[in-house]
Design an enzyme around this catalytic site. Structure first.
Site, PDB file in Angstrom:
ATOM      1  N   SER A  80     -64.747  16.934   3.304  1.00  0.00           N
ATOM      2  CA  SER A  80     -65.196  15.565   3.034  1.00  0.00           C
ATOM      3  C   SER A  80     -65.293  14.708   4.291  1.00  0.00           C
ATOM      4  CB  SER A  80     -64.294  14.903   1.999  1.00  0.00           C
ATOM      5  OG  SER A  80     -62.954  14.867   2.436  1.00  0.00           O
ATOM      6  N   CYS A 178     -54.611  15.039  -1.222  1.00  0.00           N
ATOM      7  CA  CYS A 178     -55.506  15.794  -0.344  1.00  0.00           C
ATOM      8  C   CYS A 178     -54.698  16.856   0.399  1.00  0.00           C
ATOM      9  CB  CYS A 178     -56.176  14.842   0.640  1.00  0.00           C
ATOM     10  SG  CYS A 178     -57.149  15.692   1.911  1.00  0.00           S
ATOM     11  N   ASP A 185     -55.317  10.911  -4.111  1.00  0.00           N
ATOM     12  CA  ASP A 185     -56.634  10.803  -4.722  1.00  0.00           C
ATOM     13  C   ASP A 185     -56.437  10.432  -6.186  1.00  0.00           C
ATOM     14  OD1 ASP A 185     -58.346  11.583  -2.519  1.00  0.00           O
ATOM     15  OD2 ASP A 185     -57.542  13.600  -2.754  1.00  0.00           O
ATOM     16  N   HIS A 217     -60.357  18.257  -4.902  1.00  0.00           N
ATOM     17  CA  HIS A 217     -60.778  17.794  -6.223  1.00  0.00           C
ATOM     18  C   HIS A 217     -61.314  18.952  -7.069  1.00  0.00           C
ATOM     19  CE1 HIS A 217     -60.383  14.194  -4.020  1.00  0.00           C
ATOM     20  NE2 HIS A 217     -61.485  13.547  -4.347  1.00  0.00           N
ATOM     21  N   GLU A 218     -62.199  19.744  -6.454  1.00  0.00           N
ATOM     22  CA  GLU A 218     -62.848  20.834  -7.169  1.00  0.00           C
ATOM     23  C   GLU A 218     -61.826  21.847  -7.689  1.00  0.00           C
ATOM     24  OE1 GLU A 218     -65.511  19.372  -3.771  1.00  0.00           O
ATOM     25  OE2 GLU A 218     -63.390  19.851  -4.058  1.00  0.00           O
ATOM     26  N   ARG A 246     -63.512   7.264  -1.641  1.00  0.00           N
ATOM     27  CA  ARG A 246     -62.715   7.197  -0.402  1.00  0.00           C
ATOM     28  C   ARG A 246     -63.640   7.521   0.766  1.00  0.00           C
ATOM     29  NH1 ARG A 246     -58.816  10.772   1.956  1.00  0.00           N
ATOM     30  NH2 ARG A 246     -58.581  12.063   0.115  1.00  0.00           N
ATOM     31  N   GLY A 247     -63.617   6.676   1.798  1.00  0.00           N
ATOM     32  CA  GLY A 247     -64.490   6.898   2.937  1.00  0.00           C
ATOM     33  C   GLY A 247     -65.966   6.817   2.594  1.00  0.00           C
TER      34      GLY A 247
END
Length: 270
Positions: A80, A178, A185, A217-218, A246-247
């Protein structure tokens, strides 16, 4: 400022820099949860990019958002931070049209993940018109439930094999960490299924058990899918998470053995 423990400087290229993209192999995380090449689901990861900007041929800044769809069977996923740097590199580069930007995004990200991806560029007016939406179904968040497990515990899940139902259940209480930075997250997760009735309190406790779990996440969504399939035995199952931005990016994995398409819902965190 150099003595601050956080906020270390990073190089942010502002000229088109596709080499900033780097990929993470999906197979490593899938092996850990017992998945083989024959996946029990299909799906997509929907990335929304909110900070997309570039220069037109007249050097006037253009501003837009982008919806990026990466198939769940791609060999890799973008890291990411590298995606953020890549998208930021468009800022001071000139492009003839939004279509030219879209074509580059599809080519570069597709090359990174090893599969064809689709990208939709949206104007600010189009983005504003989408508004906020909500997940379908019943919320689990008003249940009177005591939670005490903070690492993933599939043994919490329970279902009644004598009662078969079809229902949609969701919670806004998803939290994971993360695996690269340890940052939290936050998100919402929707579970749609047909099969033995899942005990709602057990499902909420299970989702809450991701609270200190470090994973992408995945991978979190795929672990949920596998655990629900193994422990509860639904005939049809969809797990769809919508993570907080985020970001300048939000990442929304969708996995299903029955539904083929995912709506890109914009929730209250996004």
């Amino acid at each position: 400022m150099t003595e601050l423990p956080l906020g270390k400087a990073s190089h942010y290229p502002d000229q088109y820099a596709p080499d900033t993209l780097c990929s993470i192999d999906r197979a490593d995380n899938r092996t850990r949860i017992g998945l083989s090449a024959a996946l029990p689901f299909s799906g997509v990861d929907i990335w929304n990019a909110w900070d997309l900007t570039w220069l037109g041929e007249d050097s006037k800044p253009r501003t837009a958002t982008a919806e990026i769809r990466i198939p769940a069977d791609s060999p890799g996923i973008p890291e990411s931070k590298s995606m953020k740097l890549y998208l930021g590199s468009f800022a001071m580069s000139r492009f003839a049209s939004p279509d030219a930007v879209r074509d580059l995004l599809e080519s570069d990200i597709g090359h990174c993940v090893g599969a064809a991806v689709s990208v939709r560029i949206d104007t600010l007016d189009g983005t504003r018109a989408r508004g906020l939406q909500r997940l379908p179904g019943k919320s689990l968040d008003r249940l009177d439930v005591a939670c005490s497990d903070w690492e993933v515990e599939p043994g919490l899940l329970a279902a009644d094999p004598d009662t078969v139902v079809s229902e949609d259940l969701f919670t806004d209480g998803l939290r994971s960490l993360c695996p690269v930075t340890g940052q939290p997250d936050l998100g919402s997760v929707l579970v749609c299924y047909t099969g033995p009735r899942i005990d709602r309190a057990s499902l909420l406790r299970y989702i809450v058990s991701y609270r200190r779990h470090q994973d992408f996440h995945e991978s979190c969504v795929e672990r949920m899918f596998v655990d629900l399939l193994d422990r509860c035995g639904p005939h049809k199952l969809t797990v769809y998470a919508r993570y907080q931005r985020r970001g300048g990016l939000d990442i929304n994995p969708f996995r299903s053995n029955s539904d083929k398409s995912a709506r890109n819902l914009r929730l209250w965190r996004q």
